[in-house]
Design an enzyme around this catalytic site. Structure first.
Site, PDB file in Angstrom:
ATOM      1  N   HIS A   1       0.843  -1.203   0.000  1.00 22.18           N
ATOM      2  CA  HIS A   1       0.000   0.000   0.000  1.00 22.18           C
ATOM      3  C   HIS A   1       0.882   1.259   0.000  1.00 22.18           C
ATOM      4  CE1 HIS A   1      -3.555   2.480   1.162  1.00 22.18           C
ATOM      5  NE2 HIS A   1      -2.614   3.228   1.702  1.00 22.18           N
ATOM      6  N   GLU A   2       1.823   1.307   0.932  1.00 15.89           N
ATOM      7  CA  GLU A   2       2.685   2.493   1.021  1.00 15.89           C
ATOM      8  C   GLU A   2       3.565   2.610  -0.216  1.00 15.89           C
ATOM      9  OE1 GLU A   2       1.686   4.532   3.077  1.00 15.89           O
ATOM     10  OE2 GLU A   2       0.557   3.147   4.340  1.00 15.89           O
TER      11      GLU A   2
ATOM     12  N   HIS B   1       1.781   4.614  -2.812  1.00 19.59           N
ATOM     13  CA  HIS B   1       1.939   6.059  -2.605  1.00 19.59           C
ATOM     14  C   HIS B   1       3.335   6.512  -3.056  1.00 19.59           C
ATOM     15  CE1 HIS B   1      -1.710   6.902  -0.363  1.00 19.59           C
ATOM     16  NE2 HIS B   1      -1.456   6.000   0.547  1.00 19.59           N
TER      17      HIS B   1
ATOM     18  N   GLU C   1      -4.496   8.092  -2.809  1.00 15.70           N
ATOM     19  CA  GLU C   1      -5.027   6.841  -2.266  1.00 15.70           C
ATOM     20  C   GLU C   1      -5.469   5.897  -3.384  1.00 15.70           C
ATOM     21  OE1 GLU C   1      -4.465   6.373   0.830  1.00 15.70           O
ATOM     22  OE2 GLU C   1      -5.600   4.566   1.238  1.00 15.70           O
TER      23      GLU C   1
HETATM   24 ZN   LIG Z   1      -2.797   5.282   1.969  1.00 17.65          ZN
END
Ligand SMILES: [Zn+2]
Length: 492
Positions: free
Chosen positions: A261-262, A265, A291
């Site tokens: 997830h990170e 980003h 996001e």
């Molecule tokens: Zn996030």
């Protein structure tokens, strides 16, 4: 005009340096700072915030921006967008006194520590007074910015340019009904405990994550992997984008999905066109866009069958005991739909319900319909109503997320907007790349990387979320693509 533009970009550069210093102080507070340094750190953060504020509100800067704004039509497209975003930020800042900015920064820094302490000790009382202050200052903030608007609308606009409560209600109300219906139609399955089958040593997992993130495209020449209590990504400066994960040795899926997830980003910020670095849109300001990239990589790629056909072998290389499982076991466990307490551990079907709960509570607190004292109770009863479960521990209830302690109120809805936006990108990506599954199965992420680099990451914040969606997919945000994706994956 060239001289004015030159001056503008040099003043902007100073501000960028200060923002970098602030981001680094904050990263250090979350990672390496000794506990007793908090008093000093709060003051340092407050001081830097005050300095940034004094630069933005200095007559020299205001005059420069206003003079460029007067000649707006004569500016290039790039200068236009940069000046527009700077003016937006300046207009907001000039409405706040430096005393207010400094006080609020100190409160937020202390509140973060109090939240962490309260969560560890399961004691809401430790956090309550600072939470009260955070909400008070947030309301005052919104009032100072624009007291003609709803408080929540002012806050939302900070995180997602132009977004309003009315627009969100129009999106969230049908989404809530649709998701609840889908949730009710999915039979409960039990876990095969693939990711809880052994102890997953932190050092080995770190190496695994480094290999995984690099393979997908995260560049360690302009990034680094850190360890924190609550995973996050942070852009420190140009070519310096950090991802931070939490290692959970008893549950590898939490660590892995957090990391990927990170990475979503991080990979986004790392691939903004370097020509934009000097502008105010050289980093990503739309949280829905941000996001959308983390959720897409985490879920639509990272929890997909093709990914696990490839990745199970990598995992088994680091953890040979995992040979007893196949990719279908991993896929099955990673996509369990469960009525659970923790947002960050929740599945794709229930995730947005966790967000809608926070959206409703935040509004109720700001509208003074719920008192700070009542939050734990209101939280639990809403949870029961929406998800059918009641947390026993406060760390699994209203203390689970760091956001309020950071003053990030009005932020949560952007997570759902991110999911919905991700659905729309993914739909377009799969149309453009019908062979993407074969590529990913073989560990080739170039199709994914290049499509998103060209169509999304490259632009930084040159466009708003809706503008970019329109440009690339042909329409503004439409939740139907996310629902379509969820139905195809979960409703058999
Ligand atoms: Zn996030």
């Amino acid at each position: 005009m060239n001289k004015t533009l030159e001056k503008y970009y040099s003043l902007l550069e100073e501000m960028k340096h200060l923002n970098s210093i602030s981001a680094l102080l904050s990263l250090d507070q979350e990672t390496n700072m000794p506990p007793l340094a908090i008093e000093g750190r709060s003051k340092q953060m407050g001081y830097v915030e005050k300095l940034i504020h004094s630069k933005i509100t200095a007559p020299e800067y205001i005059n420069t921006i206003n003079s460029l704004y007067d000649q707006y039509d004569d500016l290039s497209e790039i200068d236009k967008r940069s000046v527009l975003l700077s003016k937006r930020e300046m207009d907001r800042s000039t409405k706040l006194s430096s005393q207010f900015v400094e006080e609020f920064a100190e409160i937020k820094s202390k509140a973060q520590n109090a939240w962490f302490d309260a969560k560890q000790k399961e004691d809401y009382g430790i956090f309550k007074p600072l939470l009260q202050k955070t909400f008070e200052y947030t309301s005052r903030y919104a009032d100072l910015i624009d007291n003609s608007k709803k408080i929540y609308d002012v806050l939302l606009d900070d995180y997602e340019e132009g977004m309003t409560v009315d627009q969100l209600n129009n999106i969230f109300n049908p989404l809530r009904d649709e998701l609840t219906q889908i949730l009710n139609s999915i039979p409960e399955r039990s876990s095969k405990n693939v990711f809880k089958s052994q102890k997953f040593d932190k050092d080995i997992t770190r190496k695994l994550i480094k290999e995984m993130t690099a393979k997908i495209g995260y560049d360690y020449n302009k990034g680094a992997l850190g360890e924190v209590h609550h995973p996050f990504e942070t852009r420190i400066g140009d070519n310096d984008v950090r991802i931070n994960v939490k290692y959970q040795e008893d549950e590898l899926s939490y660590t892995l999905t957090g990391a990927i997830h990170e990475e979503g980003h991080g990979i986004y910020e790392q691939n903004v066109n370097p020509e934009y670095f000097k502008t105010s849109f050289g980093e990503v300001s739309s949280l829905a866009l941000h996001e959308s990239q983390s959720r897409l990589l985490e879920n639509m790629i990272g929890r997909s069958k093709p990914f696990w056909k490839y990745f199970i072998k990598v995992l088994q290389k680091y953890y040979p005991e995992m040979n007893k499982f196949n990719y279908e076991d991993a896929y099955s466990d990673l996509n369990l739909v469960k009525r659970s307490f923790i947002r960050t551990e929740s599945d794709e079907v229930t995730y947005n319900l966790h967000i809608i709960l926070r959206f409703e509570i935040e509004q109720a607190i700001l509208n003074k319909e719920v008192k700070i004292d009542e939050i734990p109770e209101v939280w639990n009863s809403k949870m029961q109503k929406m998800l059918g479960v009641t947390p026993k521990l406060i760390s699994e209830g209203c203390l689970q997320d760091v956001h309020w302690s950071m003053g990030a109120i009005g932020y949560f809805p952007t997570y759902s907007l991110g999911n919905l936006t991700a659905g729309q990108w993914f739909n377009k990506f799969t149309i453009d790349h019908p062979d993407y599954e074969k590529q990913i199965e073989s560990g080739d992420f170039s199709g994914y990387f290049n499509w998103f680099k060209t169509n999304v990451w490259n632009y930084g914040s040159l466009y708003t979320c809706n503008q970019l969606l329109k440009k690339i997919t042909g329409e503004e945000l439409n939740p139907k693509y996310f629902i379509k994706y969820i139905k195809e994956k979960y409703v058999k």
